[in-house]
Each structure stands twice: as structure tokens, then as C-alpha cells.
Write a protein that holds these residues in place. Sequence first.
Motif, short mmCIF file in Angstrom:
data_model
loop_
_atom_site.label_atom_id
_atom_site.label_comp_id
_atom_site.label_asym_id
_atom_site.label_seq_id
_atom_site.Cartn_x
_atom_site.Cartn_y
_atom_site.Cartn_z
N MET A 29 -36.06 -22.50 -69.20
CA MET A 29 -36.44 -21.30 -68.46
C MET A 29 -37.91 -21.01 -68.70
SD MET A 29 -34.71 -17.48 -68.60
CE MET A 29 -33.14 -18.04 -67.98
N LYS A 30 -38.64 -20.67 -67.61
CA LYS A 30 -40.06 -20.42 -67.70
C LYS A 30 -40.36 -19.14 -68.49
CE LYS A 30 -41.15 -22.80 -63.37
NZ LYS A 30 -41.76 -22.66 -62.03
N ALA A 31 -41.61 -19.09 -69.01
CA ALA A 31 -42.00 -17.94 -69.83
C ALA A 31 -41.90 -16.63 -69.05
CB ALA A 31 -43.42 -18.13 -70.34
N GLY A 32 -42.24 -16.69 -67.75
CA GLY A 32 -42.18 -15.48 -66.94
C GLY A 32 -40.76 -14.94 -66.83
N VAL A 38 -29.15 -7.27 -60.19
CA VAL A 38 -30.50 -7.50 -59.66
C VAL A 38 -31.14 -8.74 -60.26
CG1 VAL A 38 -30.84 -5.03 -59.22
CG2 VAL A 38 -31.57 -5.99 -61.41
N SER A 39 -30.37 -9.56 -60.97
CA SER A 39 -30.92 -10.74 -61.63
C SER A 39 -30.10 -11.97 -61.30
CB SER A 39 -30.93 -10.56 -63.16
OG SER A 39 -31.55 -9.36 -63.54
N GLU A 40 -30.71 -13.11 -61.46
CA GLU A 40 -29.96 -14.36 -61.35
C GLU A 40 -29.13 -14.55 -62.60
OE1 GLU A 40 -33.35 -17.46 -62.97
OE2 GLU A 40 -33.43 -16.82 -60.88
N PRO A 41 -28.07 -15.36 -62.55
CA PRO A 41 -27.14 -15.48 -63.69
C PRO A 41 -27.79 -15.81 -65.03
CG PRO A 41 -26.18 -16.48 -61.75
CD PRO A 41 -27.57 -16.11 -61.37
N LYS A 42 -28.70 -16.79 -65.07
CA LYS A 42 -29.30 -17.17 -66.34
C LYS A 42 -30.09 -16.02 -66.95
CE LYS A 42 -29.72 -22.16 -65.55
NZ LYS A 42 -30.65 -23.29 -65.42
N LYS A 43 -30.84 -15.33 -66.10
CA LYS A 43 -31.66 -14.23 -66.59
C LYS A 43 -30.80 -13.06 -67.06
CE LYS A 43 -35.32 -13.34 -64.21
NZ LYS A 43 -36.20 -12.80 -63.13
N ALA A 44 -29.75 -12.76 -66.31
CA ALA A 44 -28.85 -11.66 -66.67
C ALA A 44 -28.17 -11.93 -68.00
CB ALA A 44 -27.82 -11.44 -65.57
N CYS A 45 -27.65 -13.15 -68.16
CA CYS A 45 -26.96 -13.51 -69.41
C CYS A 45 -27.93 -13.51 -70.59
CB CYS A 45 -26.28 -14.86 -69.28
SG CYS A 45 -24.86 -14.85 -68.16
N LEU A 46 -29.15 -13.97 -70.35
CA LEU A 46 -30.14 -13.96 -71.43
C LEU A 46 -30.48 -12.53 -71.84
CD1 LEU A 46 -32.09 -15.40 -73.31
CD2 LEU A 46 -33.76 -15.46 -71.43
N ALA A 47 -30.61 -11.64 -70.86
CA ALA A 47 -30.91 -10.24 -71.17
C ALA A 47 -29.80 -9.62 -72.02
CB ALA A 47 -31.09 -9.45 -69.88
N VAL A 48 -28.55 -9.88 -71.66
CA VAL A 48 -27.43 -9.33 -72.43
C VAL A 48 -27.37 -9.97 -73.81
CG1 VAL A 48 -24.91 -9.11 -72.52
CG2 VAL A 48 -26.12 -8.78 -70.35
N PHE A 49 -27.64 -11.28 -73.88
CA PHE A 49 -27.63 -11.95 -75.18
C PHE A 49 -28.70 -11.37 -76.10
CE2 PHE A 49 -29.22 -15.26 -78.05
CZ PHE A 49 -28.05 -15.61 -78.70
N ILE A 50 -29.89 -11.11 -75.54
CA ILE A 50 -30.96 -10.51 -76.34
C ILE A 50 -30.53 -9.14 -76.86
CG2 ILE A 50 -33.30 -9.54 -76.24
CD1 ILE A 50 -33.99 -11.75 -74.23
N TYR A 51 -29.91 -8.35 -75.99
CA TYR A 51 -29.42 -7.03 -76.40
C TYR A 51 -28.43 -7.15 -77.55
CZ TYR A 51 -25.96 -3.27 -76.25
OH TYR A 51 -25.07 -2.30 -76.61
#
Length: 212
Positions: free
Chosen positions: A1-4, A44-57
Motif C-alpha cells: 500500500m502506498k504511503a498516501g 467511504v473507503s476501499e476495503p484495504k484502507k478501511a480494514c487498515l484504519a480499523v486495525f490501527i484503531y
Amino acid sequence: MKAGKISSAALLAALICVLAPWSVAIGPVPLTLASLAVCFVAAVSEPKKACLAVFIYIALGAVGLPVFSGFTGGLYKLAGPTGGYIIGYLPCALAVSHINSIHKKSRLAAQKRVLSPSEGRENTENKTRSSGAFKSRLVCFSSMLLGTALCYAAGTAWFIVQTQTPLHEALLLCVLPFLPGDLLKAAAASYLAGLLGPRLEKARAREKTRQG
């Protein structure tokens, strides 16, 4: 996954961290804003980004930051009787984001089809946009109901294992009291996603254009 995308996921995780701690204790499982935040972020997010956000939380809460219900944190929350509901946000986010991503792709494909020459182009576009917005919100709301059900399943199963509570009692304690509130939160999250989602997409498109 890109830095952005990673930084974007971190911002979404921050949103969850801000909303999730606010809670009301109504039983063994508190009523929180976490599910609203998770569903909105996923929609409002693609699956990888959404799962990463929840994982970070979840990771931030696991190391002790007060981002879980009641401004608490620590591994004991994940290992405790209600920890399954926190972990359940991952399949919830995956389901919501995946369903909405599929619907978005199909909607964009439909918009690219050649419009019928027998109708006025502007009139047809308005009808398509109106019906598309309604269908998108319906799909979004339905995906959140499914995601919430997955969260219930994971959390209730863990609660039963931890407390040896019979299934019917666990449902009475941990699911039924929360159904009205979760329906309202799903409706609110789908409304916000429909309202803010297109603006976020335009902002991401402008950012890609600048970077390109």
C-alpha cells in the motif's frame, strides 16, 4: 500500500479514535459511537484502507491509548468478555467497504453507458442521478446492517466463550438492547456517507491530479 493511502487510513483511524470512546453503559456491552464511526469510514473507503484504519484503531487501544468505550484501553479490553465486539469491527468494515466498492464500480459503469437517443440527455441524466443516489444509500444502509450482524456474531460468540453464558441469555444481554440504537447509527452513518462520500472522492481525485 502506498504511503498516501497509509496516511489516509491513519486519518480515518483518528476519526474512529475520536468518536469510539463516547459511550453509555446499559449492560455488559456499552452503547458506543464506535460502530457509527467504523461504518462511515468503511463506506467511504476501499476495503484495504478501511480494514487498515480499523486495525490501527484496535492496535492503538491494545497498547493502552484510551480509545475504547469509556475512554479506556489495554489488552485486557480485547481479552475480556466484550473484546469480541471490538475485533468484530474488522469483518464489519470489510463487509461494508467491499459491498459499497462493488456497488460504486457498477454505478460508474452504468453511468458510462450510452443514453437512449429517444430521451433528452439532461432529463435522463437527472433521473439516473436521482435513482442512483437513492439506490446507493439503500445499498450502503443494507451493507451496514450486514456489517453490524457480523460484529454481533463475533462479539457474542466470544462473550459466550468467556462467560459460559447460554446463547439465548447472551442475545438478551448483548444484542437485543442494542438493535434500535444500531439501526439509528446505521441510518446516520449511511446518510453521512451519502452526503460526504462524493466530496471526499472529488478531493481524492484532485489530489491525484496534483500528484500526477
